[in-house]
Design an enzyme around this catalytic site. Structure first.
Site, short mmCIF file in Angstrom:
data_model
loop_
_atom_site.label_atom_id
_atom_site.label_comp_id
_atom_site.label_asym_id
_atom_site.label_seq_id
_atom_site.Cartn_x
_atom_site.Cartn_y
_atom_site.Cartn_z
N GLU A 274 10.49 17.25 14.25
CA GLU A 274 10.95 17.10 12.87
C GLU A 274 10.29 18.21 12.02
O GLU A 274 9.07 18.29 11.98
CB GLU A 274 10.46 15.73 12.42
CG GLU A 274 11.13 15.15 11.24
CD GLU A 274 10.69 13.69 11.02
OE1 GLU A 274 9.58 13.30 11.42
OE2 GLU A 274 11.48 12.95 10.42
N GLU B 288 9.60 1.93 10.70
CA GLU B 288 10.66 2.92 10.47
C GLU B 288 9.95 4.26 10.55
O GLU B 288 9.21 4.63 9.65
CB GLU B 288 11.30 2.63 9.11
CG GLU B 288 12.69 3.18 9.00
CD GLU B 288 12.68 4.53 8.34
OE1 GLU B 288 12.65 5.54 9.09
OE2 GLU B 288 12.66 4.59 7.11
N LYS C 191 0.87 -1.18 0.00
CA LYS C 191 0.00 0.00 0.00
C LYS C 191 0.91 1.23 0.00
O LYS C 191 1.45 1.63 1.02
CB LYS C 191 -0.91 0.05 1.23
CG LYS C 191 -1.98 1.13 1.05
CD LYS C 191 -2.37 1.85 2.32
CE LYS C 191 -1.47 2.95 2.73
NZ LYS C 191 -1.38 4.12 1.85
N CYS D 192 13.50 11.26 6.65
CA CYS D 192 13.46 11.03 8.10
C CYS D 192 14.85 11.04 8.71
O CYS D 192 14.99 11.08 9.92
CB CYS D 192 12.71 9.75 8.43
SG CYS D 192 13.20 8.41 7.38
P1 ADP Z 1 3.60 11.31 6.63
O1 ADP Z 1 3.19 12.22 7.73
O2 ADP Z 1 5.05 11.30 6.36
O3 ADP Z 1 2.76 11.39 5.40
P2 ADP Z 1 2.11 9.01 7.46
O4 ADP Z 1 2.48 8.15 8.60
O5 ADP Z 1 0.88 9.82 7.53
O6 ADP Z 1 3.41 9.88 7.22
O7 ADP Z 1 2.04 8.19 6.12
C1 ADP Z 1 2.89 7.09 5.81
C2 ADP Z 1 2.07 5.98 5.19
O8 ADP Z 1 1.11 5.58 6.16
C3 ADP Z 1 1.30 6.37 3.95
O9 ADP Z 1 1.24 5.28 3.08
C4 ADP Z 1 -0.08 6.68 4.50
O10 ADP Z 1 -1.10 6.50 3.54
C5 ADP Z 1 -0.17 5.61 5.58
N1 ADP Z 1 -1.16 5.89 6.64
C6 ADP Z 1 -1.62 7.09 7.08
N2 ADP Z 1 -2.54 6.92 8.05
C7 ADP Z 1 -2.67 5.57 8.23
C8 ADP Z 1 -3.46 4.75 9.07
N3 ADP Z 1 -4.33 5.26 9.95
N4 ADP Z 1 -3.32 3.40 8.98
C9 ADP Z 1 -2.46 2.86 8.11
N5 ADP Z 1 -1.69 3.58 7.27
C10 ADP Z 1 -1.78 4.92 7.33
#
Ligand code: ADP
Length: 474
Positions: A378, A246, A171, A280
């Site tokens: 960050e 990570e 995903k 990161c």
């Molecule tokens: P960033 O703030 O760097 O965008 P996120 O943690 O929001 O980091 O996003 C990293 C990944 O996690 C992306 O693929 C995003 O779609 C996914 N993501 C965001 N929210 C959720 C969630 N509640 N459950 C699973 N995956 C998520």
């Protein structure tokens, strides 16, 4: 251009609702992807589950052969992949080409490592017993990846998973799914059996919940924010889901007074401004000793002011756009907060918001301290705050005073001082006179709230293997 999901060897989702993919340098829609539902996530997991039986039985040589084929296809398609990254993520084309090489290096490395999944024999304490340790693939893997490295964060998970004998449901970030689609198209061309590699795009909450809740997924590997990492841990508790995380960082850069200024300037620029500060492991806060400060600052400001901001597809652009509005306003809020508490803007300090695009000039702040957001969180943008520190011990104490522990940097020409700092740092990765420590041979990952587990290196494969010991009575 509408792209589809890949489930059980078929491209699906033509009739789904769609999510627009934007070019952050122009604000224009460059593609669309399906907004897949829980039901489709479930189908992808089922496909991976069915495929696991055959894939895990293949010899490691056979699995390596598929990965090597994928490696050569990525090489052939490097330019298209790199342009896709720049279009959907914004990093300069030259950096995007570098990302493809980096991404592909994991495929080659794990194709080789597949053949070295060694077990062990252990001397038993009884003469009529033998003990054997086996390593076996963990099962179906769910991989959730971020937008800042649309290719490398996929291959760093997918290559070791496939090498270990696992099947995978990927995903990607909904902000940068087009690179993922292209990589999966190349997996199809490489001939991976159906169901071994699956791709699903859509609402992260729904897909994430299904991956965490579905018992057929034996392992989830995630790169992203600490906030979402914590949520996944909570969701995974029910089935004790195996997790590699990570997560966020807040990397300190320590410049001791015996540093080579040229190396320090080059290293800080490389670490801080790559990907417009959106990695990161980007240096986020700089601690420097007083006697080297003046010389460092002169050279640093000079070099930073040579960096060009613009559309990453144009020649000579060093810093592309920020990914979106939220990222832009985070940078602004960090700078405003620092300035309101006494920080001085030595360079930059200006943003440009045109339509739906957000650019920010590389910015240097001095006179900063730990009451400011920029020294605690960050920033994920091109801002370099610089604080004076007296002793090496003070630098280590400041550096460690954070819940994060991903990457840290030290610049010193002294073996004993440098090594003492390295040993005192509570971080999973340390760049010593090196602003770009990431590489396929090394175990990348963080301490504290920066995550669990390591990716890359020999250790990267362990994340996808179970250990089983057999006690044999003779
Ligand atoms: P960033 O703030 O760097 O965008 P996120 O943690 O929001 O980091 O996003 C990293 C990944 O996690 C992306 O693929 C995003 O779609 C996914 N993501 C965001 N929210 C959720 C969630 N509640 N459950 C699973 N995956 C998520």
């Amino acid at each position: 251009m509408k792209k589809l999901n890949y489930i059980n060897g078929e491209w699906l989702g033509e009739d789904f609702e769609t999510i627009d993919v934007l070019n952050p340098a122009t604000g224009k829609v460059i593609g669309q992807i399906p907004n897949a539902t829980t039901e489709h996530t479930n189908s992808a997991i089922e496909a991976a589950h069915q495929a696991f039986l055959e894939w895990s039985k293949k010899t490691s040589n056979e699995r390596a052969t598929y990965l090597k084929k994928l490696h050569s296809l990525i090489l052939l398609n490097k330019e298209e992949l790199a342009r896709t990254i720049t279009l959907e993520m914004g990093k300069p084309l030259q950096e995007a080409r570098g990302e493809i090489d980096y991404a592909n290096s994991f495929i080659e490395w794990f194709a080789e490592e597949a053949k070295r999944i060694y077990g062990e024999t252990i001397p038993a304490s009884a003469t009529d017993k033998r003990i054997m340790v086996l390593k076996q693939p963990v099962g179906v893997v769910g991989a959730i990846t971020p937008w800042n490295f649309p290719a490398a964060m996929i291959t760093r998970k997918m290559a070791p998973a496939l090498a270990a004998g696992c099947t995978i449901v990927i995903k990607p970030s909904e902000l940068t799914p087009l690179t993922a689609v292209k990589i999966v198209e190349l997996c199809e061309e490489a001939g991976f059996p159906k169901g071994v590699v699956n791709l699903i795009t859509g609402d992260p909450k729904e897909i994430g919940k299904e991956m965490m809740g579905n018992e057929k997924v034996k392992k989830v590997t995630f790169t992203g924010s600490t906030r979402v990492g914590k949520l996944l841990m909570e969701q995974g508790a029910k089935h004790i889901k195996k997790l590699s995380l990570e997560l966020g960082g807040h990397a300190p850069i320590i410049i001791l007074d015996d540093a080579n200024v040229e190396k320090a300037v080059k290293g800080v620029i490389g670490s801080k401004f790559r990907n417009a500060g959106q990695t990161c492991i980007c240096g986020n806060r700089i601690y420097i000793q007083p006697s080297i400060y003046k010389e460092f600052m002169e050279r640093f400001i000079q070099e930073v002011e040579k960096l060009n901001v613009g559309n990453g597809l144009e020649e000579n652009v060093d810093i592309g756009p920020l990914i979106n509005e939220a990222a832009y306003f985070k940078v602004i809020s960090h700078i405003e907060d620092a300035v309101s508490k006494g920080a001085v803007v030595e360079s930059g300090g200006q943003g440009e918001e045109i339509g739906k695009t957000y650019f920010y000039k590389p910015t240097i702040l001095t006179n900063v301290n730990h009451s400011m957001l920029v020294m605690n969180e960050e920033t994920f943008g091109p801002v370099a705050p610089i604080q004076l520190v007296e002793s090496d011990e003070e630098a280590i104490e400041y550096a460690n005073n954070s819940p994060y522990g991903l990457a840290a940097y030290v610049f010193s020409e002294s073996l004993s001082r440098g090594l003492k700092v390295v040993e005192g740092l509570q971080f999973g990765i340390v760049g010593w006179n090196d602003g770009a420590p990431s590489t396929f041979q090394a175990p990348f990952g963080g301490m504290k709230e920066s995550g669990l587990g390591r990716e890359g290196g020999r250790q990267g494969l362990d994340a996808f293997l179970e250990i089983k010991y057999v006690s044999i009575g003779l």
